[in-house]
Scaffold this motif. Structure first.
Motif, PDB file in Angstrom:
ATOM      1  N   LEU A   1      39.549 -25.575  43.540  1.00 20.78           N
ATOM      2  CA  LEU A   1      38.877 -24.263  43.492  1.00 20.78           C
ATOM      3  C   LEU A   1      37.409 -24.381  43.856  1.00 20.78           C
ATOM      4  CD1 LEU A   1      40.257 -23.053  40.026  1.00 20.78           C
ATOM      5  CD2 LEU A   1      41.289 -22.757  42.274  1.00 20.78           C
ATOM      6  N   GLY A   2      36.796 -25.484  43.448  1.00 16.02           N
ATOM      7  CA  GLY A   2      35.373 -25.672  43.688  1.00 16.02           C
ATOM      8  C   GLY A   2      34.956 -27.046  43.212  1.00 16.02           C
ATOM      9  N   TYR A   3      33.760 -27.488  43.618  1.00 12.30           N
ATOM     10  CA  TYR A   3      33.198 -28.715  43.050  1.00 12.30           C
ATOM     11  C   TYR A   3      31.685 -28.659  43.140  1.00 12.30           C
ATOM     12  CZ  TYR A   3      32.533 -31.032  47.672  1.00 12.30           C
ATOM     13  OH  TYR A   3      32.147 -31.381  48.943  1.00 12.30           O
TER      14      TYR A   3
ATOM     15  N   PRO B   1      45.018 -16.232  39.480  1.00 11.59           N
ATOM     16  CA  PRO B   1      44.283 -15.865  38.257  1.00 11.59           C
ATOM     17  C   PRO B   1      42.849 -16.390  38.218  1.00 11.59           C
ATOM     18  CG  PRO B   1      45.602 -17.788  37.797  1.00 11.59           C
ATOM     19  CD  PRO B   1      45.814 -17.460  39.273  1.00 11.59           C
ATOM     20  N   PHE B   2      42.282 -16.630  39.397  1.00 11.30           N
ATOM     21  CA  PHE B   2      40.916 -17.159  39.469  1.00 11.30           C
ATOM     22  C   PHE B   2      40.019 -16.176  40.213  1.00 11.30           C
ATOM     23  CE2 PHE B   2      43.900 -20.801  39.416  1.00 11.30           C
ATOM     24  CZ  PHE B   2      43.619 -21.240  38.120  1.00 11.30           C
ATOM     25  N   ASN B   3      40.183 -14.899  39.853  1.00 17.19           N
ATOM     26  CA  ASN B   3      39.498 -13.817  40.577  1.00 17.19           C
ATOM     27  C   ASN B   3      38.485 -13.091  39.716  1.00 17.19           C
ATOM     28  OD1 ASN B   3      41.437 -12.780  38.893  1.00 17.19           O
ATOM     29  ND2 ASN B   3      42.085 -11.152  40.305  1.00 17.19           N
TER      30      ASN B   3
ATOM     31  N   GLY C   1      35.410 -14.797  39.141  1.00 16.62           N
ATOM     32  CA  GLY C   1      34.138 -15.472  39.425  1.00 16.62           C
ATOM     33  C   GLY C   1      33.811 -16.638  38.517  1.00 16.62           C
ATOM     34  N   ARG C   2      34.794 -17.065  37.708  1.00 15.16           N
ATOM     35  CA  ARG C   2      34.487 -18.117  36.740  1.00 15.16           C
ATOM     36  C   ARG C   2      34.508 -19.510  37.356  1.00 15.16           C
ATOM     37  NH1 ARG C   2      35.530 -14.161  32.485  1.00 15.16           N
ATOM     38  NH2 ARG C   2      33.415 -13.797  31.766  1.00 15.16           N
ATOM     39  N   THR C   3      35.041 -19.670  38.556  1.00 18.87           N
ATOM     40  CA  THR C   3      34.937 -20.978  39.207  1.00 18.87           C
ATOM     41  C   THR C   3      33.460 -21.303  39.429  1.00 18.87           C
ATOM     42  OG1 THR C   3      37.097 -20.750  40.235  1.00 18.87           O
ATOM     43  CG2 THR C   3      35.594 -22.346  41.231  1.00 18.87           C
TER      44      THR C   3
ATOM     45  N   THR D   1      30.900 -20.001  37.804  1.00 21.01           N
ATOM     46  CA  THR D   1      30.265 -20.188  36.489  1.00 21.01           C
ATOM     47  C   THR D   1      30.483 -21.621  36.006  1.00 21.01           C
ATOM     48  OG1 THR D   1      30.560 -17.858  35.970  1.00 21.01           O
ATOM     49  CG2 THR D   1      30.230 -19.358  34.105  1.00 21.01           C
ATOM     50  N   HIS D   2      31.727 -22.103  36.117  1.00 21.30           N
ATOM     51  CA  HIS D   2      32.085 -23.469  35.721  1.00 21.30           C
ATOM     52  C   HIS D   2      31.319 -24.498  36.566  1.00 21.30           C
ATOM     53  CE1 HIS D   2      35.310 -26.573  34.651  1.00 21.30           C
ATOM     54  NE2 HIS D   2      34.857 -27.093  35.771  1.00 21.30           N
ATOM     55  N   GLU D   3      31.302 -24.304  37.879  1.00 24.10           N
ATOM     56  CA  GLU D   3      30.643 -25.278  38.763  1.00 24.10           C
ATOM     57  C   GLU D   3      29.136 -25.280  38.577  1.00 24.10           C
ATOM     58  OE1 GLU D   3      32.462 -27.433  40.038  1.00 24.10           O
ATOM     59  OE2 GLU D   3      34.377 -26.386  39.914  1.00 24.10           O
TER      60      GLU D   3
ATOM     61  N   GLY E   1      27.763 -24.650  35.836  1.00 24.39           N
ATOM     62  CA  GLY E   1      27.650 -25.422  34.594  1.00 24.39           C
ATOM     63  C   GLY E   1      27.538 -26.917  34.879  1.00 24.39           C
ATOM     64  N   HIS E   2      28.404 -27.430  35.765  1.00 22.26           N
ATOM     65  CA  HIS E   2      28.296 -28.846  36.166  1.00 22.26           C
ATOM     66  C   HIS E   2      26.945 -29.107  36.834  1.00 22.26           C
ATOM     67  CE1 HIS E   2      32.338 -30.112  35.247  1.00 22.26           C
ATOM     68  NE2 HIS E   2      32.932 -29.404  36.197  1.00 22.26           N
ATOM     69  N   TRP E   3      26.552 -28.205  37.733  1.00 17.14           N
ATOM     70  CA  TRP E   3      25.282 -28.368  38.466  1.00 17.14           C
ATOM     71  C   TRP E   3      24.106 -28.442  37.485  1.00 17.14           C
ATOM     72  CZ3 TRP E   3      20.975 -25.090  39.435  1.00 17.14           C
ATOM     73  CH2 TRP E   3      20.178 -25.460  40.529  1.00 17.14           C
TER      74      TRP E   3
ATOM     75  N   ASP F   1      36.227 -25.525  30.158  1.00 17.23           N
ATOM     76  CA  ASP F   1      37.630 -25.921  30.090  1.00 17.23           C
ATOM     77  C   ASP F   1      38.279 -25.559  31.435  1.00 17.23           C
ATOM     78  OD1 ASP F   1      40.172 -26.725  29.199  1.00 17.23           O
ATOM     79  OD2 ASP F   1      39.840 -25.903  27.191  1.00 17.23           O
ATOM     80  N   TYR F   2      39.598 -25.656  31.546  1.00 19.53           N
ATOM     81  CA  TYR F   2      40.299 -25.414  32.807  1.00 19.53           C
ATOM     82  C   TYR F   2      41.229 -24.206  32.732  1.00 19.53           C
ATOM     83  CZ  TYR F   2      39.369 -29.260  36.116  1.00 19.53           C
ATOM     84  OH  TYR F   2      38.835 -30.102  37.059  1.00 19.53           O
ATOM     85  N   THR F   3      40.978 -23.271  31.850  1.00 19.27           N
ATOM     86  CA  THR F   3      41.848 -22.107  31.712  1.00 19.27           C
ATOM     87  C   THR F   3      41.703 -21.170  32.905  1.00 19.27           C
ATOM     88  OG1 THR F   3      40.183 -20.829  30.535  1.00 19.27           O
ATOM     89  CG2 THR F   3      41.635 -22.232  29.200  1.00 19.27           C
ATOM     90  N   ASP F   4      42.555 -20.131  32.944  1.00 23.65           N
ATOM     91  CA  ASP F   4      42.400 -19.072  33.942  1.00 23.65           C
ATOM     92  C   ASP F   4      41.050 -18.380  33.739  1.00 23.65           C
ATOM     93  OD1 ASP F   4      44.950 -19.612  34.835  1.00 23.65           O
ATOM     94  OD2 ASP F   4      45.862 -17.830  33.925  1.00 23.65           O
ATOM     95  N   ASP F   5      40.582 -17.703  34.786  1.00 24.19           N
ATOM     96  CA  ASP F   5      39.294 -17.010  34.668  1.00 24.19           C
ATOM     97  C   ASP F   5      39.260 -16.059  33.472  1.00 24.19           C
ATOM     98  OD1 ASP F   5      38.524 -18.362  36.927  1.00 24.19           O
ATOM     99  OD2 ASP F   5      37.908 -16.570  38.042  1.00 24.19           O
TER     100      ASP F   5
END
Ligand code: ARG
Ligand code: ZN
Ligand code: CA
Length: 243
Positions: free
Chosen positions: A113-115, A144-146, A148-150, A152-154, A156-158, A210-214
């Motif tokens: 989904l993203g990195y 179920p990844f629609n 925008g939380r990918t 948000t998660h990425e 977070g890593h950044w 975590d890795y849940t749906d958005d």
């Protein structure tokens, strides 16, 4: 610093098909979601269980769309080797990566989904990559990844966050107020979901890391907030963004 960080965002769109050349509206929807999620303005923030209401965070970082660059390419998918970040490999070099968050939007492939790049890496490849089908909440955004939380998660890593389960069984995310998770969670777990790790805490499955749906993720914790804001303070690896 104390919560006044404003991050300019440069979006680099690499497309082969017309669908991959996503609209400005889709890009702006992602910026809006980042602002909601990092400022406790998301409409699902009130779904955080009372067990975690003492640690749910308003991170207080804002994002402003700075520029959008678009490039037609003949690559079907880009993988995760940073080719999209280099003009020399058909992509686009980042713009002002020490003061602006660069986002690359393209087809990644392989179910990714993203990195993101963690703080402390080369500025030439710094930023976040999001597959165009998982950016924002309109246009080509796909369930179920629609939501925008990918991104948000990425982001977070950044900003130096690790996965909440620590990428190993009962591992650590170096954050004290997040429970120890057994492993990654998927879908939308029912609450409470108990950890099998020491003490059997209720897992914070609704955390963005975590890795849940958005639709299943809607909070950062105060400990995660501290870890994120630390990178923008004096001597921190992203202090150049705080000036
Ligand atoms: N798999 C990706 C990563 O670990 C992103 C996961 C995003 N999850 C989501 N619900 N959008 O970086
Ligand atoms: Zn991740
Ligand atoms: Ca923890």
């Amino acid at each position: 610093v104390n919560g006044q960080i404003q991050i300019p965002v440069v979006v680099n769109v690499l497309y082969k098909t017309a669908a991959e050349n996503i609209s400005l509206a889709q890009i702006q929807s992602q910026i809006d979601i980042l602002n909601e999620d990092f400022n406790a303005q998301n409409s699902d923030f009130n779904q955080v269980p009372s067990a975690f209401s003492g640690v749910k965070a308003n991170v207080g970082v804002t994002f402003v769309l700075d520029a959008v660059y678009r490039k037609s390419t003949n690559k079907k998918s880009w993988g995760t080797n940073d080719a999209m970040k280099k003009t020399s490999t058909g992509g686009l070099n980042p713009t002002s990566p020490t003061t602006k968050l660069n986002l690359w939007v393209c087809t990644i492939g392989g179910g990714i989904l993203g990195y993101a790049q963690f703080p402390g890496g080369s500025s030439a490849t710094d930023g976040v990559v999001i597959d165009s089908r998982y950016l924002g909440d309109t246009g080509t955004a796909t369930a179920p990844f629609n939501k925008g939380r990918t991104a948000t998660h990425e982001v977070g890593h950044w900003m130096n966050l690790r996965h909440i389960w620590g990428d190993t069984t009962c591992g650590t995310d170096y954050v004290n107020d997040t429970p120890t998770h057994n492993t990654a969670n998927y879908g939308i777990p029912s609450y409470p979901h108990y950890s099998t790790c020491s003490g059997n805490p209720i897992e914070m499955t609704m955390n963005y890391m975590d890795y849940t749906d958005d639709a299943g993720m809607y909070m950062f914790s105060n400990g995660q907030k501290s870890r994120m804001l630390a990178i923008f303070s004096a001597g921190g690896p992203r202090v150049s963004f705080a000036q």
